[in-house]
Write an enzyme that holds these catalytic residues in place. Structure first.
Site, PDB file in Angstrom:
ATOM      1  N   PRO A 173      38.551  30.774  34.386  1.00  0.00           N
ATOM      2  CG  PRO A 173      37.251  28.915  34.043  1.00  0.00           C
ATOM      3  CD  PRO A 173      37.369  30.192  34.756  1.00  0.00           C
TER       4      PRO A 173
ATOM      5  CG  ASP B 101      47.506  40.257  37.524  1.00  0.00           C
ATOM      6  OD1 ASP B 101      48.636  40.446  38.034  1.00  0.00           O
ATOM      7  OD2 ASP B 101      46.602  39.585  37.314  1.00  0.00           O
TER       8      ASP B 101
ATOM      9  N   GLY C  92      44.104  26.895  31.441  1.00  0.00           N
ATOM     10  CA  GLY C  92      44.809  27.289  32.815  1.00  0.00           C
ATOM     11  C   GLY C  92      43.553  28.054  33.373  1.00  0.00           C
ATOM     12  CD  GLN C  93      40.679  29.137  37.472  1.00  0.00           C
ATOM     13  OE1 GLN C  93      40.315  28.143  37.004  1.00  0.00           O
ATOM     14  NE2 GLN C  93      39.890  30.517  37.661  1.00  0.00           N
ATOM     15  N   GLY C  94      43.132  31.761  34.862  1.00  0.00           N
ATOM     16  CA  GLY C  94      43.536  33.168  34.779  1.00  0.00           C
ATOM     17  C   GLY C  94      43.102  33.838  36.157  1.00  0.00           C
ATOM     18  N   GLY C  95      43.527  34.943  36.455  1.00  0.00           N
ATOM     19  CA  GLY C  95      43.082  35.658  37.574  1.00  0.00           C
ATOM     20  C   GLY C  95      41.353  35.926  37.528  1.00  0.00           C
TER      21      GLY C  95
END
Ligand SMILES: *[C@@H]1O[C@H](CO)[C@@H](O)[C@H](O)[C@H]1NC(C)=O
Ligand SMILES: *[C@@H]1O[C@H](CO)[C@@H](O)[C@H](O)[C@H]1NC(C)=O
Ligand SMILES: *[C@@H]1O[C@H](CO)[C@@H](O)[C@H](O)[C@H]1NC(C)=O
Ligand SMILES: *[C@@H]1O[C@H](CO)[C@@H](O)[C@H](O)[C@H]1NC(C)=O
Ligand SMILES: *[C@@H]1O[C@H](CO)[C@@H](O)[C@H](O)[C@H]1NC(C)=O
Ligand SMILES: *[C@@H]1O[C@H](CO)[C@@H](O)[C@H](O)[C@H]1NC(C)=O
Ligand SMILES: *[C@@H]1O[C@H](CO)[C@@H](O)[C@H](O)[C@H]1NC(C)=O
Ligand SMILES: *[C@@H]1O[C@H](CO)[C@@H](O)[C@H](O)[C@H]1NC(C)=O
Ligand SMILES: *[C@@H]1O[C@H](CO)[C@@H](O)[C@H](O)[C@H]1NC(C)=O
Length: 837
Positions: free
Chosen positions: A531, A643, A525-528
């Protein structure tokens, strides 16, 4: 699973019964009875136990009271705290109408009453279920007469029902005095007392110097620390009558175990043991920052606010390495340098150590002089002067004797330059005028020594580093990394030690190999911040690889420093950091791999959401609360997540939640702690108003995000991108609308209604709404949340209106500034907004 845990329990039980004492089977010591080593008495309800114990790694024996049911042992009272027994061959007996501790030679080590009363009367000592140990005259069975009670002689623990105050008739005070260290219950330097003039608590150092006050009790709360009297948990009272004056407290829910201690750290701590806990939860602590504790770093020590550690002023060294290594800094720092009062010309800069710190407030005299150099002369010519500051307007402050409470600050505010005379006060007074040459020679030799020392140190470090590099071939390296990581985790869990641990370093080649060159197939996935990939490491170990795509504003050293700090955070509801990698372009973190992905993939998916029934969801909410509470209150660092959102909650095989990405804000932002920040890092929909709009963040911003997550878990809907038709309401607004209409039950997701425990769900909604209140001060902290989750939910406070409630389509009726940035927000992308100020 079941089997292994029952074996564990059995083993635990066996060990426990081997090492602990055998109960005498009662709660009372009567005339001519005694408790000897290996025997205990237990209070009638089974809460407390009294007997001999040895604290920590001490070799001495003490008589004390501890919680019978809780492990590890928490001692609440010690009889002979400053008279240890060197052998277990001793007896606590009732004799001559007194309660006496006799050693093996029948010497009296300790006694309850200072003199024996009538030896003919019949007395008995009873350990009560509230932890009070009472000696009374029971000659008249109908009217026992109190002679002595342990609640009047507390050691370092204030139990519910006990008193802190004083007796006006005898002038005797009930005071908590810290232990010397965790293995020595002898009175330490810190005490908690009541200040009867102002009806407040004060903490003192060496029983004299007051460094903290709670603010006066106004009948509801303490002026400066409202959290001390959380009005739905503790029932505090202040009693002031003709005989005595004291504070006492009780718990509304008497099933909760709670104690207030004066800790060896010089802070008072309210600790509670909640249902299902495996350790004490810290509810609050005062002073909040350990640097605010008087003389915490000893003489000539400097407390570093950023990580609450002590260092010595340059030119000074630790007086006792052993004590410093066990986090006891009280002995402070010393120097061997000798300086004469008027030997060398005062302007020599080498005579003075300059440090930019918050200067200590006490022990100084102010004199008015004209210039900085006059100030310097004044200190120079006064043999007892240790240090001075000059504030530019003519005020010259002078310190004599040992210098305490220097504090390294991360902000520039209230920093001053202090000039410390080289050489310790002792050394100064010893120096003779005629020893001018000697002084010079000795400082030269010290310099030479330091020079040679540092050269050989650097050389040594280089060699070590080289050797390590050589042995770190790519093959075989990972294996040792694994062992290391796991071994360290164990050490941490077992001992909760604060020692620095090295997080294993992984070579980029290894990572490239494990992730198939960061192939798309391995992308999770693509984190903040970049990736995330799945990597298969030797031994079929699966690891999540998070690349920070050089977003970090930090250099290599700071990055490593942060990683080391984050690796110390270990909790079952936090994703574990396993390693890191750094090179010119990449900063990479390696985390334990979570097969079940994140919470949002379940709760927002029409089919997958059915895998999470109410019980599971409730456990997830509790787990998140525990993990977050650990970050905020229990870990030494106080991490603000910044976050928190459902996609940052990962689930393990058993669907236990684990918070990920904690501490990343620190890496990206550097060392800002609780303050204003230039960049806002967070996710729309989860950000609290004060953070989103003003860049102000604190633990209460995380509490806000937690509230949003809870509402999402219960409703199965996203806060953002959720609209009711007429009014554009987000989830918070919707929940609030239902709450005000008393129909909040409609918030619960349809598929949940069957498995749902309604009162639990309503309790969660109430708590979530408390968390998302507009004013951060109204929001509970995470320890409160855990407590509220554990309670009945009947007497929870009523929430105020949450932030960001109504956004009508065209004309906003609200003039609140919180509306302006929340018009368009429709996805889950983490954003970084430059703050426009
Ligand atoms: C306690 O011991 C003393 C002396 O040994 C004895 O005189 C006395 O009767 C005993 N008291 C009781 C209640 O047994
Ligand atoms: C205790 O009792 C004995 C005899 O029963 C008596 O002689 C003695 O005076 C009493 N002691 C006191 C202090 O009352
Ligand atoms: C505690 O203090 C005693 C001296 O009071 C010392 O001997 C002992 O080593 C200390 N223990 C720890 C764990 O610091
Ligand atoms: C603590 O106070 C006592 C007097 O009350 C004094 O003699 C002693 O030196 C003080 N200790 C320190 C470390 O200043
Ligand atoms: C609170 O404490 C006071 C004094 O100890 C007691 O009188 C009162 O009943 C307590 N209130 C509740 C609700 O427990
Ligand atoms: C104060 O002490 C006296 C004598 O011990 C007692 O009679 C009185 O009731 C006490 N007053 C209060 C308010 O407890
Ligand atoms: C604490 O921070 C200082 C710099 O601010 C650093 O020199 C020191 O090594 C840090 N200590 C620990 C234990 O992390
Ligand atoms: C010295 O002056 C400072 C302000 O410059 C003040 O805070 C402090 O209380 C003064 N100390 C004494 C002993 O007068
Ligand atoms: C008190 O706490 C226990 C768990 O610690 C809980 O089961 C019980 O419901 C609570 N009682 C009330 C009145 O909140």
């Amino acid at each position: 699973m079941k089997n292994s845990s029952s074996i564990l329990i059995l083993v635990h039980f066996l060990c426990f019964s081997l090492i602990t004492n055998l109960s005498l089977g009662g709660d009372t010591i009567s005339v001519n009875e005694s408790v000897s080593s290996g025997q205990t008495i237990i209070s009638s309800g089974g809460n407390f136990e009294l007997g001999f114990f040895r604290p920590g790694d001490s070799r001495s024996y003490y008589i004390g009271i501890w919680y019978k049911k809780l492990y590890p042992q928490a001692v609440v009272w010690v009889a002979n705290r400053d008279k240890p027994l060197d052998s277990a061959d001793a007896n606590l007996i009732i004799s001559q109408g007194n309660l006496v501790l006799l050693d093996r030679l029948q010497n009296s080590i300790w006694s309850a009453l200072t003199e024996n009363i009538n030896p003919n009367i019949s007395v008995a000592a009873v350990l009560r279920d509230d932890g009070n140990f009472i000696l009374s005259d029971v000659s008249k069975a109908s009217m026992p007469l109190l002679l002595w009670q342990s609640f009047d002689h507390p050691t370092h623990t204030f139990l519910p029902g006990a008193k802190i105050g004083y007796d006006k008739r005898t002038q005797r005070k009930q005071v908590l005095v810290s232990w010397k260290n965790s293995s020595d219950p002898a009175p330490g330097m810190y005490s908690l007392e009541m200040d009867p003039k102002n009806a407040q608590y004060v903490i003192k150092w060496n029983r004299t110097t007051e460094y903290w006050a709670s603010g006066s009790w106004d009948g509801q709360r303490f002026g400066l620390v409202p959290e001390m009297s959380l009005n739905y948990i503790y029932n505090y009272s202040y009693i002031d009558n003709e005989n005595e004056s004291y504070f006492t407290y009780s718990l509304y829910n008497s099933t909760i175990t709670s104690r207030l201690i004066m800790d060896v750290s010089g802070q008072i701590k309210q600790l509670s043991w909640l249902d299902g806990s495996i350790d004490w939860n810290l509810f609050w602590t005062q002073p909040r920052e350990s640097c605010q504790v008087y003389a915490i770093c000893g003489a000539f020590g400097v407390c570093d606010e950023a990580n609450a550690t002590c260092n010595c002023l340059s030119g000074f060294k630790q007086r006792s390495d052993a004590e410093w290594n066990s986090n006891d800094y009280s002995s402070g720092c010393v120097t061997d340098e000798k300086v004469q009062c008027d030997a060398i010309t005062e302007d020599k800069d080498s005579l003075w150590i300059t440090s930019i710190v918050r200067v200590p407030a006490s022990h100084n005299t102010n004199i008015t002089v004209g210039t900085a150099s006059q100030c310097r002369s004044a200190c120079f010519n006064d043999c007892s002067c240790t240090a001075y500051t000059y504030d530019g307007s003519g005020t010259c402050s002078i310190w004599t004797g040992d210098l305490f409470n220097l504090e390294q600050l991360s902000t520039t505010e209230s920093k001053r330059t202090i000039f410390v005379k080289r050489g310790s006060p002792e050394a100064q007074t010893k120096a003779k005028k005629s020893m001018k040459l000697k002084a010079i020679l000795s400082s030269i030799s010290v310099l030479m020594f330091l020079l040679i020392g540092s050269i050989s140190y650097i050389y040594y470090k280089r060699r070590i580093a080289k050797r390590a590099d050589r042995s770190k071939g790519i093959q075989g390296a990972h294996k040792s990394h694994w062992h290391k990581a796991e071994g360290e985790a164990k050490v941490l869990m077992n001992e909760n030690s604060d020692e620095a641990i090295d997080v294993p370093y992984f070579h980029l080649e290894t990572i490239l190999e494990a992730t198939d060159n960061f192939s798309n197939a391995n992308k999770l996935g693509q984190g903040g911040f970049g990736p995330v990939y799945k990597g298969i490491f030797p031994g079929e170990k699966e690891i999540a690889v998070k690349t920070l795509s050089s977003q970090s504003g930090q250099g290599i050293d700071e990055f490593k420093n942060e990683v080391t700090l984050i690796a110390k955070l270990q909790h079952r509801n936090l994703v574990r950091l396993l390693g890191y990698c750094i090179n010119a372009t990449e900063q990479i973190l390696l985390y334990e791999y979570m097969p079940n992905k994140s919470l949002d993939t379940f709760i927002f998916d029409g089919t997958l959401c059915q895998l999470l029934d109410w019980k599971k969801r409730y456990d997830i909410i509790l787990g998140i609360a525990r993990g977050l509470s650990y970050l905020h209150h229990d870990s030494r660092l106080r991490i603000i997540h910044r976050d928190l959102k459902t996609s940052n909650i990962l689930l393990d095989e058993e669907m236990n939640p684990k918070i990920s990405d904690f501490g990343l804000a620190r890496i990206v932002e550097g060392k800002v702690t609780e303050a204003n920040t230039k960049k806002v890092v967070g996710t729309y929909g989860y950000m609290s108003p004060e953070y989103a709009l003003d860049g102000l963040f604190s633990i209460k911003s995380d509490v806000f995000s937690f509230g949003v997550v809870v509402l999402e878990i219960i409703s199965g809907r996203r806060n953002t991108g959720f609209y009711q038709s007429e009014e554009a309401l987000n989830l918070l607004g919707y929940a609030w609308k239902l709450w005000t209409e008393k129909t909040e039950i409609q918030l619960i997701e349809k598929s949940l209604l069957e498995s749902c425990n309604k009162s639990e769900a309503l309790k969660c909604i109430n708590i979530a709404l408390l968390c998302v209140q507009e004013d951060p001060n109204h929001r509970p902290n995470m320890s409160d949340v855990i407590l509220m989750l554990g309670g009945e939910g009947t007497n929870l406070p009523t929430p105020n209106r949450p932030a960001f409630v109504i956004r009508t389509h065209a004309s906003s009726t609200s003039s609140s500034s919180s509306d302006k940035k929340y018009i368009v927000s429709n996805n889950q992308v983490t954003i970084t907004v430059e703050e426009g100020r």
